[in-house]
Design an enzyme around this catalytic site. Structure first.
Site, PDB file in Angstrom:
ATOM      1  N   CYS A 150      62.896   4.655 -13.514  1.00 36.59           N
ATOM      2  CA  CYS A 150      63.679   5.776 -13.448  1.00 36.59           C
ATOM      3  C   CYS A 150      64.918   5.622 -14.534  1.00 36.59           C
ATOM      4  O   CYS A 150      65.035   6.253 -15.472  1.00 36.59           O
ATOM      5  CB  CYS A 150      63.922   6.414 -12.355  1.00 36.59           C
ATOM      6  SG  CYS A 150      64.912   7.859 -12.323  1.00 36.59           S
ATOM      7  N   GLU A 224      55.832   7.367 -11.757  1.00 37.48           N
ATOM      8  CA  GLU A 224      56.850   7.987 -12.842  1.00 37.48           C
ATOM      9  C   GLU A 224      55.976   8.850 -14.001  1.00 37.48           C
ATOM     10  O   GLU A 224      56.331  10.063 -14.219  1.00 37.48           O
ATOM     11  CB  GLU A 224      57.702   7.043 -13.494  1.00 37.48           C
ATOM     12  CG  GLU A 224      59.199   6.971 -13.024  1.00 37.48           C
ATOM     13  CD  GLU A 224      60.086   7.815 -13.004  1.00 37.48           C
ATOM     14  OE1 GLU A 224      59.645   9.261 -13.256  1.00 37.48           O
ATOM     15  OE2 GLU A 224      61.306   7.749 -12.947  1.00 37.48           O
TER      16      GLU A 224
END
Length: 239
Positions: A150, A224
């Site tokens: 992230c 993700e």
């Protein structure tokens, strides 16, 4: 997604940062994340607005859980420098990033009431709770590795989407989002996060542990990618 605070320590000299080693160890998982269709469409300016709005709402909820991850990092820290870095990251999310995100959402027609009323999507739950579990079960290095797709991934994606700089994007519909992560402040945060990984690895990483961290990194990258897919799926469901 919020930047982590800059570590208050200097990383040891390392010709190959841990973050680069992790990407090289799991290239397919990493590319599936940073070159996802959501990212390509966002970069081209063709991403449907409804998909982006859905993503923005879930990213707000994502930030709340990442604040918890930074609070956990304070608890997991063994040095004051690490504690201060984690505390600064927590403050950045609660006192700055959430407010900025609310204003961005408002410009896309999303009110604070809508943000608060929306339940977490299962993709949001999957990644954020995975990060928290990694931190609870492991140590500070595990937690930072789980966070790195992230924190560092957004920086890499934004650089790719704005190779000539944010000004060159002109009236691109997603210029504000790209600019936030391609800009110097966030890029500096990402560099600091990479250095922090090296600091933590110097304390506790062995050759055997690298394989475990690579598996952790790969799973976080896949989650993700699922977060991007959530935005595209929402658009498909609405069609």
């Amino acid at each position: 997604m919020s930047p982590a605070a800059r570590p208050a320590v200097d990383a040891p000299m390392n010709p190959e940062p841990l973050f680069e080693r992790l990407k090289a160890a799991r290239p397919a998982d990493w590319q599936a994340y940073v070159d996802h269709a959501f990212v390509r469409q966002l970069g081209a300016g063709t991403l449907p607005a409804s998909a982006f709005r859905h993503y923005l709402v879930q990213d707000y909820l994502f930030l709340i859980q990442f604040a918890r991850a930074h609070a956990l990092a304070v608890y997991k820290s063994r040095t004051l420098a690490d504690m201060r870095a984690a505390q600064a990251g927590l403050s950045a999310i609660l006192d700055v990033e959430l407010g900025l995100h609310v204003r961005l959402c408002e410009r896309w027609g999303l009110t604070p009431a809508q943000l608060e009323a929306t339940p977490e999507h299962r993709a949001t739950v999957a990644y954020t709770r995975f990060v928290l579990d990694a931190g609870m079960a492991g140590d500070l290095l595990d937690l930072h590795v789980a966070l790195s797709p992230c924190v560092l991934g957004y920086a890499e994606i934004a650089r790719t989407l704005a190779p000539a700089g944010v000004q060159a994007l002109g009236d691109h519909p997603y210029r504000e989002w790209i600019g936030e992560y391609a800009g110097a402040p966030y890029q500096a945060v990402a560099e600091a996060a990479s250095r922090q990984l090296d600091v933590l690895a110097a304390r506790s990483m062995t050759a055997q542990r690298f394989d475990e961290l690579a598996a952790l990194f790969a799973q976080a990258s896949r989650l993700e990618a699922d977060f991007w897919q959530m935005g595209l799926a929402a658009e498909a469901e609405a069609a």
